[in-house]
Scaffold this motif. Structure first.
Motif, PDB file in Angstrom:
ATOM      1  N   SER A 151       0.774  -1.126   0.152  1.00 41.47           N
ATOM      2  CA  SER A 151       0.070  -0.067   0.108  1.00 41.47           C
ATOM      3  C   SER A 151       0.866   1.025   0.057  1.00 41.47           C
ATOM      4  O   SER A 151       0.455   2.352   0.039  1.00 41.47           O
ATOM      5  CB  SER A 151      -0.898  -0.160   1.290  1.00 41.47           C
ATOM      6  OG  SER A 151      -0.038   0.271   2.337  1.00 41.47           O
ATOM      7  N   VAL A 152       2.126   1.146  -0.053  1.00 45.57           N
ATOM      8  CA  VAL A 152       2.893   2.335  -0.309  1.00 45.57           C
ATOM      9  C   VAL A 152       3.721   2.041  -1.498  1.00 45.57           C
ATOM     10  O   VAL A 152       4.310   1.138  -2.146  1.00 45.57           O
ATOM     11  CB  VAL A 152       4.187   1.963   0.876  1.00 45.57           C
ATOM     12  CG1 VAL A 152       5.234   3.316   1.090  1.00 45.57           C
ATOM     13  CG2 VAL A 152       3.512   2.198   2.271  1.00 45.57           C
ATOM     14  N   GLU A 153       3.894   3.208  -1.986  1.00 46.59           N
ATOM     15  CA  GLU A 153       4.592   3.748  -3.213  1.00 46.59           C
ATOM     16  C   GLU A 153       6.000   4.393  -3.098  1.00 46.59           C
ATOM     17  O   GLU A 153       5.878   5.539  -2.691  1.00 46.59           O
ATOM     18  CB  GLU A 153       3.629   4.177  -4.393  1.00 46.59           C
ATOM     19  CG  GLU A 153       2.204   3.842  -4.463  1.00 46.59           C
ATOM     20  CD  GLU A 153       2.157   2.718  -5.113  1.00 46.59           C
ATOM     21  OE1 GLU A 153       3.104   2.033  -6.074  1.00 46.59           O
ATOM     22  OE2 GLU A 153       0.914   1.924  -5.065  1.00 46.59           O
ATOM     23  N   PHE A 154       6.844   3.879  -3.765  1.00 50.07           N
ATOM     24  CA  PHE A 154       8.157   4.412  -3.819  1.00 50.07           C
ATOM     25  C   PHE A 154       8.585   5.022  -5.230  1.00 50.07           C
ATOM     26  O   PHE A 154       9.127   4.290  -6.001  1.00 50.07           O
ATOM     27  CB  PHE A 154       9.403   3.352  -3.114  1.00 50.07           C
ATOM     28  CG  PHE A 154       9.123   3.005  -1.994  1.00 50.07           C
ATOM     29  CD1 PHE A 154      10.053   3.554  -0.875  1.00 50.07           C
ATOM     30  CD2 PHE A 154       8.320   2.125  -1.479  1.00 50.07           C
ATOM     31  CE1 PHE A 154       9.922   3.181   0.666  1.00 50.07           C
ATOM     32  CE2 PHE A 154       8.047   1.599  -0.088  1.00 50.07           C
ATOM     33  CZ  PHE A 154       8.738   2.265   1.046  1.00 50.07           C
ATOM     34  N   TYR A 155       8.293   6.421  -5.395  1.00 49.45           N
ATOM     35  CA  TYR A 155       8.701   6.924  -6.539  1.00 49.45           C
ATOM     36  C   TYR A 155      10.004   7.503  -6.752  1.00 49.45           C
ATOM     37  O   TYR A 155      10.780   7.784  -5.774  1.00 49.45           O
ATOM     38  CB  TYR A 155       7.628   7.916  -6.863  1.00 49.45           C
ATOM     39  CG  TYR A 155       8.100   8.968  -7.922  1.00 49.45           C
ATOM     40  CD1 TYR A 155       7.407   8.359  -9.279  1.00 49.45           C
ATOM     41  CD2 TYR A 155       8.496  10.130  -8.099  1.00 49.45           C
ATOM     42  CE1 TYR A 155       7.723   9.003 -10.618  1.00 49.45           C
ATOM     43  CE2 TYR A 155       8.980  10.675  -9.554  1.00 49.45           C
ATOM     44  CZ  TYR A 155       8.653  10.046 -10.583  1.00 49.45           C
ATOM     45  OH  TYR A 155       8.639  10.731 -11.508  1.00 49.45           O
ATOM     46  N   THR A 156      10.604   7.056  -7.903  1.00 43.18           N
ATOM     47  CA  THR A 156      12.045   7.463  -8.125  1.00 43.18           C
ATOM     48  C   THR A 156      12.113   8.279  -9.448  1.00 43.18           C
ATOM     49  O   THR A 156      11.637   8.262 -10.226  1.00 43.18           O
ATOM     50  CB  THR A 156      12.988   6.393  -8.294  1.00 43.18           C
ATOM     51  OG1 THR A 156      12.619   5.294  -7.443  1.00 43.18           O
ATOM     52  CG2 THR A 156      14.281   6.889  -8.056  1.00 43.18           C
ATOM     53  N   SER A 157      13.026   9.823  -9.092  1.00 46.65           N
ATOM     54  CA  SER A 157      13.166  10.519 -10.365  1.00 46.65           C
ATOM     55  C   SER A 157      14.621  10.158 -10.882  1.00 46.65           C
ATOM     56  O   SER A 157      15.371   9.688 -10.170  1.00 46.65           O
ATOM     57  CB  SER A 157      13.157  11.970  -9.699  1.00 46.65           C
ATOM     58  OG  SER A 157      13.756  12.957 -10.883  1.00 46.65           O
ATOM     59  N   GLY A 158      14.768  10.396 -12.298  1.00 41.15           N
ATOM     60  CA  GLY A 158      15.988  10.128 -12.715  1.00 41.15           C
ATOM     61  C   GLY A 158      17.180  10.970 -12.458  1.00 41.15           C
ATOM     62  O   GLY A 158      18.381  10.843 -12.875  1.00 41.15           O
ATOM     63  N   ARG A 159      16.987  12.091 -11.632  1.00 38.44           N
ATOM     64  CA  ARG A 159      18.189  12.790 -11.051  1.00 38.44           C
ATOM     65  C   ARG A 159      18.706  11.994  -9.972  1.00 38.44           C
ATOM     66  O   ARG A 159      19.817  12.417  -9.761  1.00 38.44           O
ATOM     67  CB  ARG A 159      17.497  14.185 -10.640  1.00 38.44           C
ATOM     68  CG  ARG A 159      16.695  14.279  -9.555  1.00 38.44           C
ATOM     69  CD  ARG A 159      16.352  15.832  -9.003  1.00 38.44           C
ATOM     70  NE  ARG A 159      17.535  16.458  -8.844  1.00 38.44           N
ATOM     71  CZ  ARG A 159      18.494  16.251  -7.559  1.00 38.44           C
ATOM     72  NH1 ARG A 159      17.862  15.428  -6.637  1.00 38.44           N
ATOM     73  NH2 ARG A 159      19.235  16.983  -7.404  1.00 38.44           N
ATOM     74  N   ALA A 160      18.128  11.123  -9.409  1.00 39.15           N
ATOM     75  CA  ALA A 160      18.775  10.490  -8.388  1.00 39.15           C
ATOM     76  C   ALA A 160      20.068   9.531  -8.977  1.00 39.15           C
ATOM     77  O   ALA A 160      20.197   9.308  -9.902  1.00 39.15           O
ATOM     78  CB  ALA A 160      17.842   9.616  -7.621  1.00 39.15           C
ATOM     79  N   SER A 161      21.134   9.738  -7.826  1.00 34.74           N
ATOM     80  CA  SER A 161      22.399   9.012  -8.215  1.00 34.74           C
ATOM     81  C   SER A 161      22.269   7.445  -8.085  1.00 34.74           C
ATOM     82  O   SER A 161      21.153   7.014  -7.545  1.00 34.74           O
ATOM     83  CB  SER A 161      23.428   9.540  -7.093  1.00 34.74           C
ATOM     84  OG  SER A 161      22.901   9.178  -5.856  1.00 34.74           O
TER      85      SER A 161
END
Length: 775
Positions: A151-161
């Motif tokens: 029930s938890v979503e872990f979103y990631t941006s492409g700027r992350a190392s």
């Protein structure tokens, strides 16, 4: 729009890409954002061996970097991040969230860098400062309180190392979920899904040096002048040595036509330029697969004629026999594909398609570059596979000067996927994590971006944690998305600047500020570096050189570790050891991913190192060990195109834009300034509808049956532009309102931003006397 307002901010641009216009834009960006001295110091460190990686695009660095290895939009990205402007607790105290919601994206990010951790207070409708330890403790307690980790979503941006992304996926998987919606789901997911089926790897196969040895470059569905400007220098060198560049795109983009290199004194002083594409073909929006099948169909005919006449074969039969499967099925499909349908859907003449085929047949080594004009369709995965088919026909994968080149967006969007950010993890990754860290990761596949929003909308997901990005504006269907996110129990945003996603308030909302790529990252053992992977599998170090915007910022790895420790009291991961010295994170990456062998040693080399790409060596990591010709049923990228509607919309970025970040309101190369409320349309299509530059129209999306829907974008000003018939274009993300959440590629889940059948009607402001649709 009233008569006196016509044409404001609309004028044809006659210059080349780059040149003095680019230098002026850089100077303006620096002047608006920060001190000249600090900017000069920063820009000399961009993309240098001991400096930081540009926060912009993922185009690779030359092996021997120059003193000025940055471009116009890279300079904008650096100045935007390294700005002297600050968004402080005093700012939030003075402005309610309801008030801030009325501002546009440009205004919000223009307030500057976030300086303190903040928590939303519903009583005052404001963000208020909160201590880091309190924020961690509260968020950790909330996450421990959910019965279902999914029930938890872990979103990631492409700027992350790589380091931040690796820790992020480790945290989520130890927590118990594979829910990893990320920006790849909205840009190149068809590459990640389609290419492994075709050639065994989900990445491009070329190195930058391959451009020194190619005879032909086909540029399909991308705009380098705006989205990856450093590519222009590479294309310039290709053109200058006499190789051929062919552009295939719905719009005529200046960045594919001619380029004045700011690093060439001769071109700058003589006001001259280098012609890039020798030929420019305008394919109808949604017509790429039709065009590609037409090219392959002609190649088959040319091959059979060559064999009958005793000439050299056109297809690489030895390569096909030794390295591939599925050729017979592809041949049958192409023979059954009707030319009338190809020409109708592609919007191209048969002679144009024949010329592309002849150029390809006569070139020894061909590189095909493609962007989101290929991927962001309901059949984006099949589009990518048709490009792979075309290359395989002549053995143009796995040799010098030839291959496939997906043009990634964010500077580490490819690296994030490499180090485990995927909702569909291979069993080998899960087994490796268990072997290294001693916990059993979840086996169930998780959510991509569209699935995550659907789960939130349906109440199956209660929390959203965002490692950077602007998910709410980036994803399709804002009317549905915004309402869904406001139903969440918890939302946590880790960001450098304020954006509209941060103003969609959950029951518990936190806004946590992070270091930028340009800034010094000081941890227990001293200053740290991170790593990124570019579009061509090169991994290199990035080390910030500027003081942090605030003493209250945390690095993304440190922030992830803080959340993990607060959420997982019995974690099997030594988070403090990881954060104290990022070499330990890289050792862990190497232990989980053998491709990173000797990671810490190799990344110290100037320019870094290249991850092994099996397809580049003609090792095909498919089930059969051979590359696969993949048949696409039909030639329509979007089922609605079966109707061949009069107009199909593509969304696009302006020149002053990177993803959802707006550096300004100008689109220099397309002749638009100070505005974004425009609709690009060809002269012929405008004439059919008795439209002139400056008229305003409303645009309405059509459903699969071709009937009008309630989705609309009103009062768009007409810009007559050189583009394909049957095509119109408007800016992203404003036009996302026309894209339903369920309009996406069924294979990869990518929203169909670039194939939206629409109709036009006069706006009341321009044609109050008319109520008819402008089909």
């Amino acid at each position: 729009m009233k008569q006196q307002n016509r044409n404001i901010g609309i004028a044809p641009y006659g210059g080349s890409a780059g040149g003095w216009g680019a230098l002026k834009a850089v100077a303006d960006a620096l002047r608006r954002q920060m001190s000249f001295k600090q900017d000069v110091i920063a820009l000399f460190k961009v993309n240098q061996p001991q400096g930081f990686d540009c926060p912009g695009c993922a185009w690779p660095d030359p092996r021997h970097t120059s003193s000025f290895e940055f471009c116009e939009n890279g300079a904008k990205a650096v100045s935007w991040e390294a700005t002297s402007k600050r968004t402080t607790p005093e700012f939030f105290a003075a402005h309610t969230v309801s008030e801030l919601w009325q501002r546009n994206a440009f205004e919000l990010e223009g307030e500057g860098r976030l300086t303190h951790p903040m928590k939303y207070d519903a009583a005052s409708d404001t963000y208020q400062p909160i201590a880091w330890e309190t924020a961690f403790a509260e968020i950790g307690a909330l996450l421990r309180g959910y019965d279902d980790p999914d029930s938890v979503e872990f979103y990631t941006s492409g700027r992350a190392s790589n380091e931040a992304a690796f820790l992020w996926q480790l945290f989520a998987r130890e927590y118990g979920t594979n829910n990893f919606p990320d920006c790849s789901n909205m840009c190149h997911e068809p590459t990640s899904v389609g290419l492994p089926e075709s050639i065994g790897v989900g990445k491009g196969t070329i190195e930058l040096e391959d451009f020194d040895h190619c005879d032909l470059v086909l540029c399909i569905g991308h705009n380098p002048g705006t989205n990856h400007p450093r590519m222009l220098a590479t294309l310039r060198e290709v053109a200058k040595r006499g190789a051929t560049i062919v552009a295939i795109n719905p719009l005529r983009e200046r960045g594919l036509e001619r380029f004045t290199s700011p690093q060439s004194p001769i071109e700058m002083l003589s006001m001259s330029s280098t012609q890039l594409a020798s030929t420019y073909y305008k394919v109808r929006v949604g017509g790429d697969a039709a065009m590609l099948k037409g090219v392959m169909k002609i190649l088959l005919t040319m091959h059979e004629e060559a064999l009958r006449s005793g000439a050299a074969p056109v297809l690489d039969e030895a390569f096909i026999d030794e390295h591939t499967e599925g050729f017979a099925a592809l041949k049958q499909d192409l023979e059954n594909t009707d030319w009338a349908h190809i020409l109708k859907v592609s919007g191209m003449d048969r002679a144009e398609i024949q010329n592309i085929a002849r150029l390809y047949a006569n070139a020894k080594n061909t590189i095909i570059c493609y962007g989101m004009g290929i991927t962001q369709h309901q059949y984006g995965t099949q589009n990518v596979q048709q490009i792979a088919n075309l290359l395989l026909l002549r053995g143009n994968i796995g040799r010098k000067g030839a291959g496939i080149c997906p043009l990634r967006g964010h500077s580490n969007v490819q690296g994030d996927r490499t180090v485990g950010i995927t909702e569909i993890p291979p069993q080998s990754l899960l087994d490796s994590i268990e072997n290294v860290f001693g916990f059993t990761p979840p086996q169930k596949h998780g959510h991509g971006a569209v699935a995550a929003i659907q789960a939130i909308q349906q109440g199956r997901s209660q929390a959203l944690l965002c490692l950077g990005g602007n998910l709410a504006e980036a994803i399709s269907d804002p009317n549905v998305t915004f309402a869904a996110l406001r139903k969440l129990d918890l939302v946590v945003h880790m960001a450098t600047k304020l954006n509209r996603s941060h103003l969609l308030m959950a029951k518990h909302s936190y806004l946590l500020p992070v270091l930028g790529r340009t800034e010094i990252d000081q941890q227990a053992t001293g200053e740290q570096s991170v790593t990124v992977e570019d579009s061509m599998s090169m991994v290199h170090a990035s080390r910030g050189t500027l003081p942090p915007a605030s003493p209250h910022l945390k690095s993304e790895p440190a922030l992830v570790a803080g959340l993990a420790k607060a959420t997982l009291p019995d974690s099997r991961v030594n988070w403090d050891k990881m954060i104290g010295d990022y070499n330990n994170i890289r050792d862990a990456i190497e232990a989980v991913f053998p491709a990173f062998e000797n990671f810490n040693q190799r990344v110290m080399q100037p320019g870094g190192f290249r991850l092994r790409n099996a397809a580049s060596e003609r090792e095909w990591l498919t089930a059969s060990g051979r590359a696969q010709f993949k048949v696409m049923e039909g030639i329509n990228e979007d089922p609605r195109s079966l109707h061949c509607h009069d107009l199909v919309l593509t969304t696009l970025r302006s020149h002053d834009q990177y993803n959802t970040t707006l550096y300004g309101l100008n689109d220099r190369y397309r002749g638009v300034s100070g505005r974004r409320d425009v609709l690009f349309i060809s002269a012929d299509e405008a004439e059919k509808r008795q439209l002139r530059v400056g008229d305003t129209v409303n645009m309405i999306a059509l459903d699969p049956q071709g009937e009008r829907t309630e989705r609309r974008l009103d009062n768009l000003t007409i810009v007559v532009y050189d583009m394909a018939p049957g095509s119109v274009a408007a800016y992203y993300p404003e036009a996302n309102v026309l894209v339903p959440l369920d309009s996406h590629d069924t294979r990869s889940g990518i929203p169909a931003y670039k194939s939206i059948p629409v109709l036009l009607e006069p706006s009341v402001a321009t044609h109050a006397e008319s109520s008819g649709a402008l089909r």
